[in-house]
Write an enzyme that holds these catalytic residues in place. Structure first.
Site, PDB file in Angstrom:
ATOM      1  N   HIS A   1      19.766  18.709   8.429  1.00 48.50           N
ATOM      2  CA  HIS A   1      18.582  19.569   8.573  1.00 48.50           C
ATOM      3  C   HIS A   1      18.825  20.709   9.578  1.00 48.50           C
ATOM      4  O   HIS A   1      18.166  21.741   9.508  1.00 48.50           O
ATOM      5  CB  HIS A   1      17.380  18.764   9.098  1.00 48.50           C
ATOM      6  CG  HIS A   1      16.659  17.968   8.049  1.00 48.50           C
ATOM      7  ND1 HIS A   1      17.186  16.855   7.468  1.00 48.50           N
ATOM      8  CD2 HIS A   1      15.421  18.134   7.497  1.00 48.50           C
ATOM      9  CE1 HIS A   1      16.303  16.354   6.606  1.00 48.50           C
ATOM     10  NE2 HIS A   1      15.229  17.104   6.608  1.00 48.50           N
TER      11      HIS A   1
ATOM     12  N   GLU B   1      10.999  19.852   8.119  1.00 53.10           N
ATOM     13  CA  GLU B   1      10.250  19.348   6.961  1.00 53.10           C
ATOM     14  C   GLU B   1       8.869  20.008   6.860  1.00 53.10           C
ATOM     15  O   GLU B   1       8.349  20.199   5.768  1.00 53.10           O
ATOM     16  CB  GLU B   1      10.092  17.825   7.040  1.00 53.10           C
ATOM     17  CG  GLU B   1      11.379  17.049   6.785  1.00 53.10           C
ATOM     18  CD  GLU B   1      11.831  17.082   5.319  1.00 53.10           C
ATOM     19  OE1 GLU B   1      10.990  16.908   4.431  1.00 53.10           O
ATOM     20  OE2 GLU B   1      13.032  17.294   5.082  1.00 53.10           O
TER      21      GLU B   1
ATOM     22  N   CYS C   1      23.404  13.125   4.328  1.00 50.07           N
ATOM     23  CA  CYS C   1      22.508  12.742   5.432  1.00 50.07           C
ATOM     24  C   CYS C   1      23.342  11.939   6.424  1.00 50.07           C
ATOM     25  O   CYS C   1      23.938  10.914   6.060  1.00 50.07           O
ATOM     26  CB  CYS C   1      21.371  11.898   4.881  1.00 50.07           C
ATOM     27  SG  CYS C   1      20.266  11.224   6.137  1.00 50.07           S
TER      28      CYS C   1
ATOM     29  N   ASP D   1      19.510  13.114   0.393  1.00 48.49           N
ATOM     30  CA  ASP D   1      19.139  13.244   1.816  1.00 48.49           C
ATOM     31  C   ASP D   1      17.722  12.700   1.998  1.00 48.49           C
ATOM     32  O   ASP D   1      16.980  12.539   1.024  1.00 48.49           O
ATOM     33  CB  ASP D   1      19.190  14.713   2.264  1.00 48.49           C
ATOM     34  CG  ASP D   1      18.829  14.872   3.741  1.00 48.49           C
ATOM     35  OD1 ASP D   1      19.311  14.058   4.564  1.00 48.49           O
ATOM     36  OD2 ASP D   1      18.057  15.784   4.085  1.00 48.49           O
ATOM     37  N   SER D   2      17.366  12.436   3.234  1.00 46.21           N
ATOM     38  CA  SER D   2      16.004  11.973   3.514  1.00 46.21           C
ATOM     39  C   SER D   2      14.982  13.054   3.145  1.00 46.21           C
ATOM     40  O   SER D   2      13.813  12.749   2.956  1.00 46.21           O
ATOM     41  CB  SER D   2      15.867  11.627   4.993  1.00 46.21           C
ATOM     42  OG  SER D   2      16.071  12.783   5.777  1.00 46.21           O
TER      43      SER D   2
ATOM     44  N   CYS E   1      23.404  16.772  11.864  1.00 45.84           N
ATOM     45  CA  CYS E   1      22.264  16.401  11.011  1.00 45.84           C
ATOM     46  C   CYS E   1      22.135  17.544  10.016  1.00 45.84           C
ATOM     47  O   CYS E   1      22.136  18.721  10.414  1.00 45.84           O
ATOM     48  CB  CYS E   1      20.987  16.270  11.834  1.00 45.84           C
ATOM     49  SG  CYS E   1      19.498  16.123  10.795  1.00 45.84           S
TER      50      CYS E   1
HETATM   51  N1  DGL Z   1      19.350  15.228   7.264  1.00 38.67           N
HETATM   52  C1  DGL Z   1      19.325  13.931   7.878  1.00 38.67           C
HETATM   53  C2  DGL Z   1      20.593  13.735   8.690  1.00 38.67           C
HETATM   54  O1  DGL Z   1      21.571  14.407   8.425  1.00 38.67           O
HETATM   55  C3  DGL Z   1      18.037  13.761   8.623  1.00 38.67           C
HETATM   56  C4  DGL Z   1      17.692  12.347   8.874  1.00 38.67           C
HETATM   57  C5  DGL Z   1      16.241  12.111   9.143  1.00 38.67           C
HETATM   58  O2  DGL Z   1      15.477  12.081   8.178  1.00 38.67           O
HETATM   59  O3  DGL Z   1      15.879  11.909  10.299  1.00 38.67           O
HETATM   60  O4  DGL Z   1      20.672  12.914   9.582  1.00 38.67           O
END
Ligand code: DGL
Length: 281
Positions: free
Chosen positions: A202, A166, A81, A18-19, A200
């Site tokens: 997150h 984050e 992600c 993931d990011s 998402c």
């Molecule tokens: N968890 C990522 C997603 O599902 C976040 C992406 C981001 O870094 O903006 O889209």
């Protein structure tokens, strides 16, 4: 059940990318569903958020992450992600994988979700909350249409939510200021929305705030369990891949960002101390 966070030698773990921290919400469910497997998690926290980044940048970053996980011995990588799944997955599967290693696999989170999400709605009106990148890609609209042609999809980008998570501020009263306007904008599009998908990875970390602000009659769906169930089903259908994955019950975390900060944030999420390693992509 014993699960080691510290064993350093792996044969062939499942790679989860993931990011940043969001993919942990998917990893947690995968570990529950596949408790014997080895997992290695990579968060590109140094370059999060991906949501506002252009198509090519997300593709390049995701490709680097996949290569890194392949280099760690992963035969299978899950892009936990949505933004990476929307903007990079198809190109990696079709263009890069045949050159990198055709026997390896990279899977995303959008397809497994869109294959079942229509089963949750009674009104046939579903709301999607996602990053700017995911919403602009229209991946959810296109894919849900294929599986559930009677369902109408409404989307809302939540540009500040990933950074909120984050930075750890999703646990503060400030979170509501960011969450409410996006929920209002989504629900204002149609009175009949009875299901909201957190598109998402997150966003489940914001679930307590979201739940407080939304009518209890509206279901709020997180992807973790859906994706984990889909992975179990995938491995049943692909015994050649299932047989390649090692089962040492180990779990390792890596980040491109600050290891202490990641370990702390992941530890809170995981419910026990987590030590993270540094990854240079
Ligand atoms: N968890 C990522 C997603 O599902 C976040 C992406 C981001 O870094 O903006 O889209």
């Amino acid at each position: 059940m014993f699960r080691s966070f510290f064993v350093m030698s792996f044969q062939s773990p499942i790679g989860v990318f993931d990011s940043g921290l969001g993919g942990l919400t998917v990893l947690k469910e995968m570990v529950k569903h596949l408790p014997d497997h080895d997992f290695i998690y990579l968060g590109d926290n140094a370059r999060a958020p991906y949501g506002p980044r252009d198509f090519d940048t997300v593709y390049q970053y995701t490709l680097q992450a996949v290569q890194w996980l392949f280099d760690q011995g992963c035969p299978l990588v899950i892009l936990a992600c949505n933004t990476a799944s929307a903007k990079a997955l198809r190109t990696i599967q079709q263009k890069n994988l045949p050159l990198m290693d055709p026997s390896k696999r990279v899977l995303g989170v959008i397809r497994p979700t869109t294959e079942v999400i229509g089963d949750y709605t009674e009104t046939n009106h579903i709301g999607i909350l996602g990053t700017k990148g995911t919403v602009e890609s229209c991946s959810y609209v296109i894919e849900i249409q294929k599986s559930f042609p009677d369902v109408t999809v409404y989307q809302q980008a939540c540009p500040t939510w990933v950074e909120l998570v984050e930075s750890g501020e999703h646990l503060t009263p400030k979170a509501e200021e960011h969450v409410k306007p996006c929920l209002d904008a989504l629900l204002g599009q149609c009175e009949g929305i009875d299901t909201i998908l957190l598109g998402c990875t997150h966003y489940p970390l914001l679930l307590p705030v979201i739940r407080q602000l939304v009518n209890p009659a509206i279901q709020i769906i997180s992807q973790g369990e859906i994706v984990a169930e889909s992975l179990v089903f995938y491995l049943k259908r692909h015994p050649e891949m299932a047989g390649r994955l090692s089962k040492g019950k180990t779990l390792r975390f890596f980040t491109t960002g600050d290891v202490e900060q990641f370990g702390h944030a992941a530890g809170i999420f995981w419910g026990e101390a987590v030590s993270a390693g540094k990854a240079a992509l």
